[in-house]
Enzyme design. Structure first.
Site, PDB file in Angstrom:
ATOM      1  N   CYS A 296      28.242  99.619 -73.540  1.00 21.88           N
ATOM      2  CA  CYS A 296      27.798  98.624 -72.557  1.00 21.88           C
ATOM      3  C   CYS A 296      26.842  97.659 -73.263  1.00 21.88           C
ATOM      4  O   CYS A 296      25.793  98.067 -73.781  1.00 21.88           O
ATOM      5  CB  CYS A 296      27.102  99.294 -71.374  1.00 21.88           C
ATOM      6  SG  CYS A 296      26.284  98.097 -70.298  1.00 21.88           S
TER       7      CYS A 296
ATOM      8  N   CYS B 225      23.315  97.679 -71.823  1.00 21.88           N
ATOM      9  CA  CYS B 225      22.552  98.877 -72.205  1.00 21.88           C
ATOM     10  C   CYS B 225      22.043  98.730 -73.636  1.00 21.88           C
ATOM     11  O   CYS B 225      20.922  99.154 -73.964  1.00 21.88           O
ATOM     12  CB  CYS B 225      23.408 100.128 -72.067  1.00 21.88           C
ATOM     13  SG  CYS B 225      23.620 100.690 -70.359  1.00 21.88           S
TER      14      CYS B 225
ATOM     15  N   ASP C 214      20.558  84.044 -70.470  1.00 18.69           N
ATOM     16  CA  ASP C 214      22.006  84.179 -70.635  1.00 18.69           C
ATOM     17  C   ASP C 214      22.429  83.548 -71.962  1.00 18.69           C
ATOM     18  O   ASP C 214      21.950  82.477 -72.334  1.00 18.69           O
ATOM     19  CB  ASP C 214      22.732  83.499 -69.461  1.00 18.69           C
ATOM     20  CG  ASP C 214      24.187  83.897 -69.384  1.00 18.69           C
ATOM     21  OD1 ASP C 214      24.551  84.648 -68.461  1.00 18.69           O
ATOM     22  OD2 ASP C 214      24.974  83.455 -70.255  1.00 18.69           O
TER      23      ASP C 214
ATOM     24  N   HIS D 191      22.039 102.305 -65.796  1.00 16.32           N
ATOM     25  CA  HIS D 191      23.384 101.715 -65.841  1.00 16.32           C
ATOM     26  C   HIS D 191      24.062 101.867 -64.484  1.00 16.32           C
ATOM     27  O   HIS D 191      24.480 102.957 -64.106  1.00 16.32           O
ATOM     28  CB  HIS D 191      24.234 102.359 -66.943  1.00 16.32           C
ATOM     29  CG  HIS D 191      25.592 101.731 -67.041  1.00 16.32           C
ATOM     30  ND1 HIS D 191      25.822 100.559 -67.720  1.00 16.32           N
ATOM     31  CD2 HIS D 191      26.781 102.101 -66.503  1.00 16.32           C
ATOM     32  CE1 HIS D 191      27.092 100.226 -67.604  1.00 16.32           C
ATOM     33  NE2 HIS D 191      27.705 101.152 -66.874  1.00 16.32           N
TER      34      HIS D 191
ATOM     35  N   ASN E   1      28.230  88.349 -59.589  1.00 16.97           N
ATOM     36  CA  ASN E   1      29.677  88.499 -59.688  1.00 16.97           C
ATOM     37  C   ASN E   1      30.014  89.986 -59.627  1.00 16.97           C
ATOM     38  O   ASN E   1      29.396  90.787 -60.342  1.00 16.97           O
ATOM     39  CB  ASN E   1      30.187  87.885 -60.994  1.00 16.97           C
ATOM     40  CG  ASN E   1      29.989  86.384 -61.038  1.00 16.97           C
ATOM     41  OD1 ASN E   1      30.144  85.698 -60.032  1.00 16.97           O
ATOM     42  ND2 ASN E   1      29.627  85.856 -62.200  1.00 16.97           N
TER      43      ASN E   1
ATOM     44  N   HIS F 218      27.722  95.945 -65.996  1.00 14.37           N
ATOM     45  CA  HIS F 218      26.382  96.492 -65.784  1.00 14.37           C
ATOM     46  C   HIS F 218      25.757  95.499 -64.808  1.00 14.37           C
ATOM     47  O   HIS F 218      25.634  94.311 -65.138  1.00 14.37           O
ATOM     48  CB  HIS F 218      25.610  96.533 -67.122  1.00 14.37           C
ATOM     49  CG  HIS F 218      24.236  97.111 -67.043  1.00 14.37           C
ATOM     50  ND1 HIS F 218      23.787  98.131 -67.869  1.00 14.37           N
ATOM     51  CD2 HIS F 218      23.182  96.791 -66.257  1.00 14.37           C
ATOM     52  CE1 HIS F 218      22.531  98.407 -67.588  1.00 14.37           C
ATOM     53  NE2 HIS F 218      22.128  97.597 -66.613  1.00 14.37           N
TER      54      HIS F 218
ATOM     55  N   HIS G 204      24.153  92.819 -62.735  1.00 10.70           N
ATOM     56  CA  HIS G 204      23.204  91.769 -63.141  1.00 10.70           C
ATOM     57  C   HIS G 204      23.177  90.663 -62.108  1.00 10.70           C
ATOM     58  O   HIS G 204      24.201  90.330 -61.514  1.00 10.70           O
ATOM     59  CB  HIS G 204      23.550  91.207 -64.525  1.00 10.70           C
ATOM     60  CG  HIS G 204      24.973  90.770 -64.688  1.00 10.70           C
ATOM     61  ND1 HIS G 204      26.010  91.662 -64.880  1.00 10.70           N
ATOM     62  CD2 HIS G 204      25.539  89.537 -64.665  1.00 10.70           C
ATOM     63  CE1 HIS G 204      27.152  91.001 -64.979  1.00 10.70           C
ATOM     64  NE2 HIS G 204      26.898  89.693 -64.841  1.00 10.70           N
TER      65      HIS G 204
ATOM     66  N   HIS H 114      22.483  86.768 -61.823  1.00 11.21           N
ATOM     67  CA  HIS H 114      22.270  85.498 -62.524  1.00 11.21           C
ATOM     68  C   HIS H 114      21.238  84.696 -61.738  1.00 11.21           C
ATOM     69  O   HIS H 114      21.303  84.623 -60.504  1.00 11.21           O
ATOM     70  CB  HIS H 114      23.549  84.653 -62.534  1.00 11.21           C
ATOM     71  CG  HIS H 114      24.676  85.195 -63.348  1.00 11.21           C
ATOM     72  ND1 HIS H 114      24.976  84.729 -64.604  1.00 11.21           N
ATOM     73  CD2 HIS H 114      25.599  86.140 -63.072  1.00 11.21           C
ATOM     74  CE1 HIS H 114      26.042  85.359 -65.067  1.00 11.21           C
ATOM     75  NE2 HIS H 114      26.443  86.222 -64.158  1.00 11.21           N
TER      76      HIS H 114
HETATM   77  P1  DGP Z   1      29.441  87.947 -65.455  1.00 11.64           P
HETATM   78  O1  DGP Z   1      30.668  87.089 -65.605  1.00 11.64           O
HETATM   79  O2  DGP Z   1      28.785  87.755 -64.117  1.00 11.64           O
HETATM   80  O3  DGP Z   1      29.708  89.405 -65.771  1.00 11.64           O
HETATM   81  O4  DGP Z   1      28.386  87.387 -66.482  1.00 11.64           O
HETATM   82  C1  DGP Z   1      28.058  87.976 -67.686  1.00 11.64           C
HETATM   83  C2  DGP Z   1      27.053  87.071 -68.341  1.00 11.64           C
HETATM   84  O5  DGP Z   1      26.464  87.771 -69.401  1.00 11.64           O
HETATM   85  C3  DGP Z   1      27.660  85.796 -68.943  1.00 11.64           C
HETATM   86  O6  DGP Z   1      27.098  84.662 -68.294  1.00 11.64           O
HETATM   87  C4  DGP Z   1      27.281  85.827 -70.400  1.00 11.64           C
HETATM   88  C5  DGP Z   1      26.215  86.890 -70.458  1.00 11.64           C
HETATM   89  N1  DGP Z   1      26.253  87.692 -71.678  1.00 11.64           N
HETATM   90  C6  DGP Z   1      27.319  88.415 -72.137  1.00 11.64           C
HETATM   91  N2  DGP Z   1      26.997  89.031 -73.280  1.00 11.64           N
HETATM   92  C7  DGP Z   1      25.697  88.692 -73.539  1.00 11.64           C
HETATM   93  C8  DGP Z   1      24.806  89.020 -74.599  1.00 11.64           C
HETATM   94  O7  DGP Z   1      25.106  89.761 -75.537  1.00 11.64           O
HETATM   95  N3  DGP Z   1      23.556  88.479 -74.533  1.00 11.64           N
HETATM   96  C9  DGP Z   1      23.173  87.661 -73.493  1.00 11.64           C
HETATM   97  N4  DGP Z   1      21.926  87.166 -73.533  1.00 11.64           N
HETATM   98  N5  DGP Z   1      23.982  87.346 -72.484  1.00 11.64           N
HETATM   99  C10 DGP Z   1      25.240  87.842 -72.516  1.00 11.64           C
END
Ligand code: DGP
Length: 118
Positions: free
Chosen positions: A5, A8, A31, A47, A87, A98, A100, A102
């Site tokens: 993950c 994680c 992000d 998690h 989402n 995991h 989250h 936004h």
């Molecule tokens: P979602 O589509 O709602 O699952 O959004 C996942 C978000 O996570 C996406 O906007 C990009 C962000 N993201 C994915 N991998 C990483 C990472 O390794 N670091 C950071 N800072 N953000 C990440």
């Protein structure tokens, strides 16, 4: 902690992130692919796959995350409002499984959230 993950691994610092806030329960970080001048994520340290996987035992944690969304949005420069998005699952186009939240904002109005069907 769930193996493989990405979030994680960010919590355990196996992967880097730009931290916005951290306490014993949650982490907030920018992000990697920002969709607005302010765009960060708030995640629980435990998690939980998605919002579809919570129950009433998570109510306080979810309340904390939503309360922090407002406080941190303002701290990050969203003075006149912000948008929260969670989402969830395939229909919600969730990419990272995991939970989250936004938080998007800045000082310009964001695009309409979703186009209207009619
Ligand atoms: P979602 O589509 O709602 O699952 O959004 C996942 C978000 O996570 C996406 O906007 C990009 C962000 N993201 C994915 N991998 C990483 C990472 O390794 N670091 C950071 N800072 N953000 C990440």
């Amino acid at each position: 902690m769930s193996e493989n993950c990405v979030f994680c691994k960010i919590i355990s610092r196996e992967l880097p992130s730009t931290k916005v806030y951290e306490d014993e329960d949650v982490l907030a970080f920018r992000d990697i692919n920002p969709q607005a001048d302010v765009h960060f994520l708030i995640i629980p340290k435990s998690h939980i796959e998605s919002l579809a996987h919570v129950d009433t035992s998570h109510a306080a944690l979810l309340g904390k995350i939503m309360t922090l969304a407002s406080v941190l949005a303002e701290k990050e420069g969203s003075i006149n409002g912000f948008r929260t998005i969670v989402n969830t699952g395939e229909v919600g186009r969730q990419d990272v499984f995991h939970l989250h939240v936004h938080v998007l904002g800045g000082d310009k109005a964001l695009p309409a959230m979703i186009y209207k069907r009619s």
